[in-house]
Design a protein around this motif. Sequence first.
Motif, mmCIF file in Angstrom:
data_model
loop_
_atom_site.group_PDB
_atom_site.id
_atom_site.type_symbol
_atom_site.label_atom_id
_atom_site.label_comp_id
_atom_site.label_asym_id
_atom_site.label_seq_id
_atom_site.Cartn_x
_atom_site.Cartn_y
_atom_site.Cartn_z
ATOM 1 N N LEU A 66 -23.339 -12.660 -55.509
ATOM 2 C CA LEU A 66 -24.607 -12.906 -54.827
ATOM 3 C C LEU A 66 -25.755 -12.930 -55.825
ATOM 4 O O LEU A 66 -26.653 -13.775 -55.734
ATOM 5 C CB LEU A 66 -24.854 -11.824 -53.769
ATOM 6 C CG LEU A 66 -26.202 -11.909 -53.029
ATOM 7 C CD1 LEU A 66 -26.312 -13.220 -52.251
ATOM 8 C CD2 LEU A 66 -26.365 -10.710 -52.091
ATOM 9 N N ALA A 67 -25.735 -12.028 -56.805
ATOM 10 C CA ALA A 67 -26.791 -11.980 -57.807
ATOM 11 C C ALA A 67 -26.835 -13.271 -58.626
ATOM 12 O O ALA A 67 -27.916 -13.784 -58.932
ATOM 13 C CB ALA A 67 -26.578 -10.778 -58.723
ATOM 14 N N VAL A 68 -25.660 -13.788 -58.978
ATOM 15 C CA VAL A 68 -25.618 -15.038 -59.734
ATOM 16 C C VAL A 68 -26.187 -16.181 -58.906
ATOM 17 O O VAL A 68 -26.965 -17.001 -59.408
ATOM 18 C CB VAL A 68 -24.175 -15.363 -60.173
ATOM 19 C CG1 VAL A 68 -24.139 -16.695 -60.923
ATOM 20 C CG2 VAL A 68 -23.614 -14.256 -61.051
ATOM 21 N N ASN A 69 -25.839 -16.239 -57.629
ATOM 22 C CA ASN A 69 -26.373 -17.279 -56.749
ATOM 23 C C ASN A 69 -27.874 -17.131 -56.556
ATOM 24 O O ASN A 69 -28.602 -18.131 -56.511
ATOM 25 C CB ASN A 69 -25.668 -17.223 -55.389
ATOM 26 C CG ASN A 69 -24.317 -17.916 -55.395
ATOM 27 O OD1 ASN A 69 -24.216 -19.120 -55.198
ATOM 28 N ND2 ASN A 69 -23.265 -17.148 -55.641
ATOM 29 N N GLN A 70 -28.347 -15.892 -56.449
ATOM 30 C CA GLN A 70 -29.777 -15.655 -56.247
ATOM 31 C C GLN A 70 -30.615 -16.075 -57.450
ATOM 32 O O GLN A 70 -31.787 -16.429 -57.297
ATOM 33 C CB GLN A 70 -30.015 -14.179 -55.927
ATOM 34 C CG GLN A 70 -29.531 -13.777 -54.542
ATOM 35 C CD GLN A 70 -29.656 -12.279 -54.294
ATOM 36 O OE1 GLN A 70 -29.504 -11.478 -55.214
ATOM 37 N NE2 GLN A 70 -29.923 -11.901 -53.054
ATOM 38 N N THR A 71 -30.040 -16.006 -58.632
ATOM 39 C CA THR A 71 -30.784 -16.381 -59.845
ATOM 40 C C THR A 71 -30.413 -17.771 -60.350
ATOM 41 O O THR A 71 -30.895 -18.190 -61.404
ATOM 42 C CB THR A 71 -30.506 -15.356 -60.974
ATOM 43 O OG1 THR A 71 -29.091 -15.245 -61.180
ATOM 44 C CG2 THR A 71 -31.064 -13.988 -60.613
ATOM 45 N N LEU A 72 -29.569 -18.486 -59.599
ATOM 46 C CA LEU A 72 -29.086 -19.790 -60.049
ATOM 47 C C LEU A 72 -30.232 -20.794 -60.205
ATOM 48 O O LEU A 72 -30.334 -21.474 -61.237
ATOM 49 C CB LEU A 72 -28.040 -20.327 -59.069
ATOM 50 C CG LEU A 72 -27.435 -21.696 -59.410
ATOM 51 C CD1 LEU A 72 -26.717 -21.640 -60.757
ATOM 52 C CD2 LEU A 72 -26.463 -22.140 -58.310
ATOM 53 N N VAL A 73 -31.079 -20.903 -59.185
ATOM 54 C CA VAL A 73 -32.183 -21.864 -59.238
ATOM 55 C C VAL A 73 -33.134 -21.523 -60.382
ATOM 56 O O VAL A 73 -33.616 -22.400 -61.095
ATOM 57 C CB VAL A 73 -32.934 -21.901 -57.895
ATOM 58 C CG1 VAL A 73 -34.216 -22.716 -58.018
ATOM 59 C CG2 VAL A 73 -32.045 -22.493 -56.806
ATOM 60 N N ARG A 74 -33.371 -20.223 -60.561
ATOM 61 C CA ARG A 74 -34.246 -19.809 -61.649
ATOM 62 C C ARG A 74 -33.650 -20.191 -63.000
ATOM 63 O O ARG A 74 -34.339 -20.668 -63.896
ATOM 64 C CB ARG A 74 -34.469 -18.297 -61.598
ATOM 65 C CG ARG A 74 -35.374 -17.798 -62.710
ATOM 66 C CD ARG A 74 -35.086 -16.355 -63.061
ATOM 67 N NE ARG A 74 -35.698 -16.039 -64.334
ATOM 68 C CZ ARG A 74 -35.207 -16.351 -65.521
ATOM 69 N NH1 ARG A 74 -34.067 -17.014 -65.599
ATOM 70 N NH2 ARG A 74 -35.838 -16.035 -66.635
ATOM 71 N N SER A 75 -32.341 -20.000 -63.148
ATOM 72 C CA SER A 75 -31.680 -20.360 -64.407
ATOM 73 C C SER A 75 -31.771 -21.865 -64.662
ATOM 74 O O SER A 75 -32.025 -22.302 -65.791
ATOM 75 C CB SER A 75 -30.212 -19.930 -64.369
ATOM 76 O OG SER A 75 -30.089 -18.528 -64.335
ATOM 77 N N ILE A 76 -31.582 -22.650 -63.614
ATOM 78 C CA ILE A 76 -31.671 -24.103 -63.747
ATOM 79 C C ILE A 76 -33.084 -24.513 -64.133
ATOM 80 O O ILE A 76 -33.295 -25.312 -65.057
ATOM 81 C CB ILE A 76 -31.239 -24.797 -62.438
ATOM 82 C CG1 ILE A 76 -29.747 -24.558 -62.175
ATOM 83 C CG2 ILE A 76 -31.533 -26.295 -62.506
ATOM 84 C CD1 ILE A 76 -29.268 -25.072 -60.839
ATOM 85 N N ASN A 77 -34.086 -23.960 -63.423
ATOM 86 C CA ASN A 77 -35.478 -24.314 -63.712
ATOM 87 C C ASN A 77 -35.873 -23.927 -65.130
ATOM 88 O O ASN A 77 -36.524 -24.695 -65.849
ATOM 89 C CB ASN A 77 -36.410 -23.631 -62.710
ATOM 90 C CG ASN A 77 -36.312 -24.230 -61.320
ATOM 91 O OD1 ASN A 77 -35.877 -25.371 -61.167
ATOM 92 N ND2 ASN A 77 -36.702 -23.479 -60.311
ATOM 93 N N THR A 78 -35.491 -22.711 -65.538
ATOM 94 C CA THR A 78 -35.821 -22.247 -66.887
ATOM 95 C C THR A 78 -35.187 -23.138 -67.939
ATOM 96 O O THR A 78 -35.810 -23.489 -68.946
ATOM 97 C CB THR A 78 -35.347 -20.792 -67.090
ATOM 98 O OG1 THR A 78 -35.959 -19.952 -66.114
ATOM 99 C CG2 THR A 78 -35.710 -20.289 -68.474
#
Length: 329
Positions: free
Chosen positions: A240-252
Amino acid sequence: MRSFAQFGNDLYTGKLSFNFVGRRVLWYSIAIALIIVAVVGTIGRGGFAFGIEFTGGSQFTVSDVAEQDQSIAQNAVATVVPGAVTRIAVIGGDTLRIQTDQLTNRESDDVRDALAQAYNVNSSDVDASFVGATWGQDITSSAIRALIIFLVLAGVVMAIYFRTWKMSLAAMIALLHDLAITAGAYGVFGFEVTPAAMIGFLTILGYSLYDTVVVFDKIRENTSEDGGGLTRTFAESVNLAVNQTLVRSINTSVVAILPVGSILFIGSVLLGAGTLRDIALALFIGMLVGTYSTIFIAAPVYAHLRQNEPELKKQEARIVASRKASATN
């Protein structure tokens, strides 16, 4: 059609989820395959193509050339030193850089005159210099020492910050993965390894580590929230943590890669600036690999390292039993 914002919101709430942790064997297999290709490909090409700063040699820069035909330079060098290994690069719109093995002073003067005559320029427009192999060895030793110190300090700091050596170990495995793949890309495609490239290698480690720390922070938050009324297993909380930060990782990653890609294009194509190109190339490859490793390597490895802990196994058994009981009612 679902908007990107809605996509991110669904990932954060758990309405939409990608099973990164559950498919870790697949990600491990891909990583191992890439590393094998990197090692075999590098060996197949005869090793890394180290720049003159590492190997030592002579370098000539011919300015204000009207004709950029590289065979002219190769033939000019061959007339003075037959059989010499020559590396030629176009710098900017009217400058050539010719690198050879270490030459004597007499040979260096003769090559400079031959290049000036071949390109119909004055001898003053041909700059000659050399780099000793000892200096290159010092650069190599300094780079390796800096890498070891960075990994040790980063591992210790992460272990203290997250209060567990397993998170630190998972992050270090991801960092080594990034190094192996990035270095492998240089070896397989024959990109020249220069001091600027080494600076890029060390820089991407910091970027990759930063991205990993953000994901691990969210993992710690999710797992610390798991109290007596558990509804998720430990692996599910990590996922869940990986999914929650997925968009942020992509944007960064997109925000970071776009300017680096621009610098790579400008340095390689428009300006022919070797230092810009070397740094940007290492950053570009490393950022792509670092983003991949944070999502597909670091978090799954951490979940893997903790899956056999007795407390977590009991927790998972209780949750599975509770779900089966609910399903039968």
